[in-house]
Design an enzyme around this catalytic site. Structure first.
Site, PDB file in Angstrom:
ATOM      1  CB  SER A 262      18.733   7.638  22.881  1.00 43.07           C
ATOM      2  OG  SER A 262      18.615   8.079  24.224  1.00 43.07           O
ATOM      3  CE  LYS A 263      22.661  11.016  20.102  1.00 41.99           C
ATOM      4  NZ  LYS A 263      22.511  11.883  18.971  1.00 41.99           N
ATOM      5  NE  ARG A 264      17.424   9.496  28.532  1.00 39.48           N
ATOM      6  CZ  ARG A 264      16.545   9.241  27.575  1.00 39.48           C
ATOM      7  NH1 ARG A 264      16.716   9.761  26.384  1.00 39.48           N
ATOM      8  NH2 ARG A 264      15.506   8.486  27.799  1.00 39.48           N
ATOM      9  CG  HIS A 265      19.850   4.717  27.398  1.00 40.02           C
ATOM     10  ND1 HIS A 265      19.062   5.049  26.325  1.00 40.02           N
ATOM     11  CD2 HIS A 265      19.044   4.764  28.487  1.00 40.02           C
ATOM     12  CE1 HIS A 265      17.826   5.262  26.753  1.00 40.02           C
ATOM     13  NE2 HIS A 265      17.796   5.103  28.045  1.00 40.02           N
ATOM     14  N   GLY A 266      24.446   5.746  27.001  1.00 38.22           N
ATOM     15  CA  GLY A 266      25.825   5.316  26.790  1.00 38.22           C
ATOM     16  C   GLY A 266      26.087   5.209  25.299  1.00 38.22           C
TER      17      GLY A 266
END
Length: 496
Positions: A262-266
């Site tokens: 998801s977004k918080r992984h990049g």
RNA sequence: GGCGCUAUCGUCUAAGGGUUAGGACAAGGCCCUCUCAAGGCUUAAAUACGGGUUCGAAUCCCGUUAGCGCUACCA
């Protein structure tokens, strides 16, 4: 044998996710491997989360990355579903429409049929009532879910209601999944799920079952997270007397922490990768290798779409989820950049350099492109390597030039003589520049390395550049000599 | 909590009862070299744990542990 037909059914709620690219890829690989068709279907039944322009963006991204479907929404269908659609991305096909919001009448018909058969019923429970039920269940530490309150109430069609599926009790169900193998549920835990929402739109479960039947889908490839609702879908096919397709639940694409990417992984949107300078070929190749491998001792991992299509099989799809490695994708992107013909790379580079504010001279760029090719992982990596070619004035890294025994006087001498040497060349090219400058280095009595460092910085301003003589050739004879002369003058002031 | 899925180097994976458990990315070293790369060679690095079955288990079975997913009028 029945024609193989797969489908990819994204929701137009935003940009295409990289995990969706993997699913779409597998749909296409599998269908085409068996001479079948891959269908694109737009699942826009959640009216709350629709994003304007998302359908067009979806198809645009899919086609940019090289994923082309055989059937899908036509221009008319997209325009109907998405205000402001300008056209040009329609696909079309015989089993239209391929947009679920345009098939609502059909879902309602199927829903009515289910009620008639006794497999479904209307329910007018309010949100408050449902909430209260849930709280009580939680308090009693029971499994949470709809109690079935309306099962026997014969709620009339005239009042606001939803339609729920009547989950049969004491039924075991077995799914023969093409990836997971045989999956067994001893009893079905799902509690009379909603099929038709109060706004008349179907939930995923109803829509997907009806469409997969109507569109003659033979194989449903979808993300792992759908596995737990598969019994519902199986039951629905059974209740309707329809033959169920083969299911294949694909392992998830994970972030480094083991959770769904998801977004918080990049970066997760395909669009973001595109803008970052990734090549579509590299993205497809890389995504194919998460959750699938050619196996049988195959040690090659660079494959074109055609090669992937030839080798793909569901048996070789993994059970376990795979972590998305940005590092390896970058490496693979570099591999694909190196495979490009120089002209092709130049064409892909030009717009990026222009966007970076450089006044690109095509001839210079063409001359340097073969020499930066093995120095790029992402397309924009070219910017710092070539900008010295397209700038009027360059900033020189003096500290990198004047170190380890190289003083301004010596450097000035090298530049002044370098300018003369270059200017004197007849038939100027990289080789003649190299010959002239090597001769200069020899005569100076210094090691070639430090001499070339001085010249490199004098000509390009930077300590890291493409190969020196090719850079000088790309810049041009007059300009290179001029930059050396200019450096000599600047250093002269320093010496005084 | 319930149901389900999963478990090989840090990561992607190969090995479908018999291999010194192989390859790739990343990391380290060497070579090449005008910088940086690319390339070549090379080093280190794994079968989650415990029981079975078997002459023999990473592989089959059971259990444990851990992770993930679902448990919505979202998909």
């Amino acid at each position: 044998m029945q024609e193989v037909r797969t489908r990819f059914a994204p929701s137009p709620t935003g940009w295409l996710h990289i995990g969706g690219v993997r699913t779409a890829l597998f749909e296409i690989l599998f269908a085409h491997r068996h001479g079948g068709k891959a269908i694109l279907r737009i699942d826009d039944t959640d009216r709350q989360r629709l994003a304007p322009g998302a359908i067009q963006a979806l198809i645009e991204d899919l086609s940019w990355v090289g994923l082309h479907f055989d059937e899908g929404p036509s221009d008319e269908e997209i325009a109907l579903a998405d205000e402001g659609y300008k056209g040009g991305f329609g696909i079309g096909g015989p089993l239209k429409p391929y947009v679920q919001s345009q098939r609502v009448a059909r879902y309602q018909e199927v829903s009515e049929e289910l009620i008639r058969l006794g497999h479904a019923y209307r329910c007018d429970c309010t949100a408050e009532r449902l909430e209260k039920e849930r709280q009580e269940q939680t308090a009693r530490r029971e499994a949470v879910g709809y109690s079935g309150y309306c099962r026997g109430r014969n709620v009339p069609a005239s009042v606001p209601h939803v339609v729920r599926f009547r989950i049969p009790e004491d039924r075991a169900i077995v799914l023969a999944d093409a990836v997971k193998g045989e999956v067994r549920w001893e009893q079905i835990i799902l509690r009379d799920p909603v099929l038709l929402k109060s706004d008349g739109f179907p939930t995923y479960h109803l829509a997907t079952v009806a469409d997969d039947h109507d569109m003659k889908i033979s194989h449903v490839l979808r993300a792992d997270e759908w596995l737990s609702t598969a019994p519902l879908h199986l039951l629905l096919f059974e209740a309707l007397g329809w033959e169920a397709p083969v299911f294949a639940h694909l392992p998830p694409v994970l972030g480094t922490d083991g959770k769904k990417l998801s977004k918080r992984h990049g970066a997760t949107f395909l669009r973001t990768f595109r803008e970052a300078g990734y090549l579509p070929e590299a993205i497809l190749n890389f995504m194919a290798l998460i959750g699938w491998s050619p196996g049988e001792g195959e040690q090659e991992e660079i494959f074109t779409l055609e090669e992937l299509t030839r080798r793909f099989s569901l048996e070789r799809v993994n059970n376990a989820g795979g972590v998305f490695s940005y590092e390896k994708l970058k490496w693979m992107n570099g591999v694909y950049i190196r495979k490009l013909a120089a002209e092709e790379l130049e064409a892909r580079l030009r717009p990026i350099l222009v966007a970076a504010g450089l006044r690109v001279d095509e001839e210079k760029l063409m001359r340097i492109t073969p020499h930066i090719q093995q120095r790029l992982e992402l397309l924009p990596d070219a910017i710092p390597l070539v900008e010295f070619l397209f700038k009027e004035a360059i900033e020189r890294d003096w500290s990198a030039m004047l170190k380890k025994g190289m003083d301004a006087a010596k450097a000035r001498e090298i530049c002044a003589r370098g300018a003369e040497a270059l200017a004197a060349i007849e038939g100027f090219d990289a080789a003649s520049a190299e010959a002239a400058l090597r001769k200069l280095a020899e005569e100076s009595g210094l090691a070639a390395g430090p001499v070339f460092t001085v010249i490199r910085i004098a000509v390009t301003g930077q300590k890291v550049t493409p190969p020196l003589f090719e850079s000088i050739y790309a810049l041009g004879q007059a300009e290179s000599a001029q930059r050396l002369r200019e450096t000599a003058e600047l250093l002269a002031k320093e010496v005084r």
